[in-house]
Design an enzyme around this catalytic site. Sequence first.
Site, PDB file in Angstrom:
ATOM      1  N   LYS A 197      44.926 107.798  43.215  1.00  0.00           N
ATOM      2  CA  LYS A 197      44.554 108.848  44.171  1.00  0.00           C
ATOM      3  C   LYS A 197      44.731 108.377  45.622  1.00  0.00           C
ATOM      4  CE  LYS A 197      43.015 112.322  43.023  1.00  0.00           C
ATOM      5  NZ  LYS A 197      41.684 112.790  42.608  1.00  0.00           N
TER       6      LYS A 197
ATOM      7  N   LYS B 179      51.248 113.758  42.033  1.00  0.00           N
ATOM      8  CA  LYS B 179      50.118 114.545  41.524  1.00  0.00           C
ATOM      9  C   LYS B 179      49.949 115.747  42.465  1.00  0.00           C
ATOM     10  CE  LYS B 179      45.474 114.110  39.608  1.00  0.00           C
ATOM     11  NZ  LYS B 179      44.899 115.330  40.223  1.00  0.00           N
TER      12      LYS B 179
HETATM   13  N1  LIG Z   1      45.241 116.500  34.526  1.00  0.00           N
HETATM   14  C1  LIG Z   1      46.431 116.013  34.236  1.00  0.00           C
HETATM   15  O1  LIG Z   1      46.716 115.514  33.186  1.00  0.00           O
HETATM   16  C2  LIG Z   1      47.493 116.109  35.290  1.00  0.00           C
HETATM   17  C3  LIG Z   1      47.358 116.690  36.500  1.00  0.00           C
HETATM   18  C4  LIG Z   1      48.553 116.637  37.263  1.00  0.00           C
HETATM   19  C5  LIG Z   1      48.788 117.158  38.543  1.00  0.00           C
HETATM   20  N2  LIG Z   1      47.779 117.777  39.222  1.00  0.00           N
HETATM   21  N3  LIG Z   1      50.006 117.066  39.117  1.00  0.00           N
HETATM   22  C6  LIG Z   1      51.035 116.453  38.501  1.00  0.00           C
HETATM   23  C7  LIG Z   1      50.842 115.901  37.248  1.00  0.00           C
HETATM   24  C8  LIG Z   1      51.993 115.235  36.615  1.00  0.00           C
HETATM   25  N4  LIG Z   1      53.113 115.083  37.329  1.00  0.00           N
HETATM   26  O2  LIG Z   1      51.869 114.855  35.472  1.00  0.00           O
HETATM   27  C9  LIG Z   1      49.603 116.014  36.631  1.00  0.00           C
HETATM   28  S1  LIG Z   1      49.081 115.483  35.077  1.00  0.00           S
END
Ligand SMILES: NC(=O)c1cc2c(N)ncc(C(N)=O)c2s1
Length: 321
Positions: free
Chosen positions: A313, A118
């Site tokens: 998280k 993430k």
């Molecule tokens: N808000 C969202 O759905 C997501 C937010 C994020 C993020 N900040 N970073 C990576 C991903 C990912 N690899 O899917 C996602 S998905």
Amino acid sequence: MADLTKEQADQELAKIRPQLNSWRDAYYTKDAPVVEDNVYDKLYNQLLDLEKMYPELVTSDSPSQEVGDVTLPDFNKVTHDIPMLSMGDVFSEAELADFNDRIEKNVGHEVDYNVELKIDGLSLSLIYENGILVQGSTRGNGTIGENVTENVRTIKDIPQKLSRPLSIEVRGECFMSKKEFLRLNQERENEGQQVFANPRNAAAGSLRQLDPKVTASRKLDTFMYTIVTFDGLNVTTQHGALETLKELGFNVNPTAQVTTGLTGVKNFIERYGEIRDDLDYGIDGVVLKVDDLAIQRELGNTVKVPRWEIAYKFPPEQAES
Ligand SMILES: NC(=O)c1cc2c(N)ncc(C(N)=O)c2s1
């Protein structure tokens, strides 16, 4: 310009548009103007004259359709036809197990997850028509976002043109590397300006700029992770979507893994929780997505978040002493 027939005008425009677009891309994306302004302006005015003569010949990738370097009093807004939803969060393995149990109960069997980092940045939507980038926008409130197309054109890892003439929307994260964050803050300190609190704020402040030249002066990066519309694509899994995004020319985070059920997820979380500080980009957790896109569609979304993905998280990073 002597009056041309529509066919002659169409032929002229077919030559002028790509020439102007490549000169403009060089100006914004490679910090290397290749022609004098007056040369660009002369050809640009020829394009405007022809488009005034034959408005039906204006195309979405025409330079006349881009705001260019006009500094807008505020951002134009865009509506996300498919809302950019947020995501449910969990903070423990027990909650992760509950998430997995709910899914297995719902679909009646174990599922594969695509596990991804993430990224601590801001969400970005990119829309392409016939392979040409025509719109970049922020998430906004999930339904109404800000049009940041000209700013997006200055981000070097975003393709202005796809490797295939597809009309699709893709989404991902725009972020600033820790290295660029330190460079920018040093520059701002030297200039007596207020420094950014963290790379995420710096990325948001750089992307959500009314003047694209300011955005161009900062190094922003992206990791794209979602294909929203699949016209012309044969993609059935999330890990396949990431492979396709890479083939199309996007920057994709290389760490994603497919797991069966939660097997391996704990190791992934522990591994990246440990090396988090060594990465040149901020992460605030791990995202689990049901890998099979048909099962994602079957599970659907609650009012606010998808049922088929969850963010595990990490605890907030320790502020550097
Ligand atoms: N808000 C969202 O759905 C997501 C937010 C994020 C993020 N900040 N970073 C990576 C991903 C990912 N690899 O899917 C996602 S998905």
